[in-house]
Design an enzyme around this catalytic site. Sequence first.
Site, PDB file in Angstrom:
ATOM      1  N   HIS A   1       0.837  -1.207   0.160  1.00 18.43           N
ATOM      2  CA  HIS A   1      -0.162   0.198   0.098  1.00 18.43           C
ATOM      3  C   HIS A   1       0.768   1.331   0.024  1.00 18.43           C
ATOM      4  CE1 HIS A   1       1.064   0.276   4.277  1.00 18.43           C
ATOM      5  NE2 HIS A   1       0.799   1.416   4.278  1.00 18.43           N
TER       6      HIS A   1
HETATM    7  C1  UD1 Z   1      -2.351   6.017   5.080  1.00 23.97           C
HETATM    8  C2  UD1 Z   1      -1.089   6.320   5.607  1.00 23.97           C
HETATM    9  C3  UD1 Z   1      -0.164   5.376   5.782  1.00 23.97           C
HETATM   10  C4  UD1 Z   1      -0.569   4.087   6.496  1.00 23.97           C
HETATM   11  C5  UD1 Z   1      -1.885   3.555   5.551  1.00 23.97           C
HETATM   12  C6  UD1 Z   1      -2.595   2.350   6.414  1.00 23.97           C
HETATM   13  C7  UD1 Z   1      -0.690   8.821   5.491  1.00 23.97           C
HETATM   14  C8  UD1 Z   1       0.393   9.646   4.702  1.00 23.97           C
HETATM   15  N1  UD1 Z   1      -0.568   7.476   4.999  1.00 23.97           N
HETATM   16  O1  UD1 Z   1      -2.019   5.674   3.606  1.00 23.97           O
HETATM   17  O2  UD1 Z   1       0.999   5.925   6.637  1.00 23.97           O
HETATM   18  O3  UD1 Z   1       0.390   3.109   6.493  1.00 23.97           O
HETATM   19  O4  UD1 Z   1      -2.854   4.720   5.723  1.00 23.97           O
HETATM   20  O5  UD1 Z   1      -3.433   2.073   5.348  1.00 23.97           O
HETATM   21  O6  UD1 Z   1      -1.352   9.137   6.282  1.00 23.97           O
HETATM   22  N2  UD1 Z   1      -9.258   4.565   0.224  1.00 23.97           N
HETATM   23  C9  UD1 Z   1     -10.447   4.061   0.069  1.00 23.97           C
HETATM   24  N3  UD1 Z   1     -11.097   3.715   1.136  1.00 23.97           N
HETATM   25  C10 UD1 Z   1     -10.403   4.068   2.484  1.00 23.97           C
HETATM   26  C11 UD1 Z   1      -9.391   4.894   2.627  1.00 23.97           C
HETATM   27  C12 UD1 Z   1      -8.790   5.093   1.368  1.00 23.97           C
HETATM   28  O7  UD1 Z   1     -10.733   3.781  -1.001  1.00 23.97           O
HETATM   29  O8  UD1 Z   1     -11.385   3.931   3.356  1.00 23.97           O
HETATM   30  C13 UD1 Z   1      -8.337   4.982  -1.092  1.00 23.97           C
HETATM   31  C14 UD1 Z   1      -8.717   6.212  -1.655  1.00 23.97           C
HETATM   32  O9  UD1 Z   1      -8.556   6.345  -2.891  1.00 23.97           O
HETATM   33  C15 UD1 Z   1      -7.644   6.899  -1.258  1.00 23.97           C
HETATM   34  C16 UD1 Z   1      -6.188   6.189  -1.021  1.00 23.97           C
HETATM   35  O10 UD1 Z   1      -7.020   4.834  -0.486  1.00 23.97           O
HETATM   36  O11 UD1 Z   1      -7.266   8.099  -1.859  1.00 23.97           O
HETATM   37  C17 UD1 Z   1      -5.185   6.212  -0.160  1.00 23.97           C
HETATM   38  O12 UD1 Z   1      -5.960   6.512   1.260  1.00 23.97           O
HETATM   39  P1  UD1 Z   1      -4.840   7.492   2.171  1.00 23.97           P
HETATM   40  O13 UD1 Z   1      -5.632   7.478   3.377  1.00 23.97           O
HETATM   41  O14 UD1 Z   1      -4.663   8.957   1.607  1.00 23.97           O
HETATM   42  O15 UD1 Z   1      -3.607   6.896   2.364  1.00 23.97           O
HETATM   43  P2  UD1 Z   1      -3.057   5.322   2.726  1.00 23.97           P
HETATM   44  O16 UD1 Z   1      -2.482   4.884   1.264  1.00 23.97           O
HETATM   45  O17 UD1 Z   1      -4.308   4.420   3.085  1.00 23.97           O
END
Ligand code: UD1
Length: 361
Positions: free
Chosen positions: A205
Amino acid sequence: MRKLSIVSVVGARPQFIKAAPVSRALRERHDEILVHSGQHYDYEMSDVFFEQLGIPRPDYNLAVGSGSHARQTGEMMPMLEELFVERAPDLVLVYGDTNTTLAGALAASKIGIPIAHVEAGLRSYNRSMPEEINRVLVDHVSELLFCPTRASLQNLGAEGITSGVHLVGDVMLDTARFFADEDGSRAVLEEYGVRPGEYYLATVHRAGNSDNATRLAAIVDAFARLDKTVLWALHPRTKGNLENFGLVSRVEDSENIVITPPMSYVHTVSLLSDAAVLLTDSGGMQKEAFFFGVPCVTLREETEWVETVESGWNQLAGADTNRIVEAVADATCPTAKPEVYGDGHASEAIVAAVEKHFGLV
Ligand code: UD1
């Protein structure tokens, strides 16, 4: 003893796992106000962890959702500030290194509310990771810094942070210990058609891997070349990018990659404990593999959890197809598993240190 009022700020999947034992220990003697930023919002990225880990329902959900780093962090801050002013807690507690951690720490620091950082002092020394920036900044505005390892304590010392620092062990070990006896999930192996020791578990991820077409393709190629089923629990970010980069057919054409949705804690632990090797770029899961005695191949060039590598349980293979395949072939279980993450009672140590800090004991 005077009851403290503590606001805990969580928002992303690993923070729920870390907050569960601390919240339980805190609420034995103090008032906790739980805030969910809404950074993670899908059922399988959020609610399922609250249900399984017995985390109380959040008092506030800021529902910020996804967005760029600045937007996500920025949107949380005024809401957190308002809430901190209104509730006037003795302390704000933040966890790990996500945008939620940074927003909580910045908002509290500017209005003079002390901050405690759980999982302080971790460093990858790679500033291209958003998490590294978050950690460094949060550590430098925190009054209480709870370090999981000796290495993290030394990292803080090297940056001149020595006051308020406590070596307490790793709260993820508290959670792992608490759920070690949960055995209601062997069925999940059957669900995916795998037998103990005869499959690899994979998670990807990290932005550095999942947002980079070359690296993600090299990882898919490595998985496809492995000699056992690769059970790949797909994070939504990675799912989207497999589609964006035209890699879905490569996954589908492979004979051994089995995609699963993001998994609950109990299912993850169950599948992890019975896996031959874990392949991951997650920080927390490198440790969980160590806790459960499963060799790990880390899909990064460096790790904050250096103890797992030093003790021989973890190999760094980057996103290089050949290195990944070779590392999996070389993976073995060392005879020793040193107690480098504490004794599984980090949460109690945190609460005790907080009470001492406020002169209650
Ligand atoms: C975030 C954290 C990372 C952690 C990870 C755990 C930051 C910078 N990164 O990364 O340190 O290891 O969480 O998972 O804070 N999305 C969904 N559903 C959700 C959440 C996210 O579809 O419930 C998708 C969306 O497209 C979103 C992408 O995942 O844009 C990334 O989510 P985001 O919270 O920005 O970062 P993570 O990659 O999850």
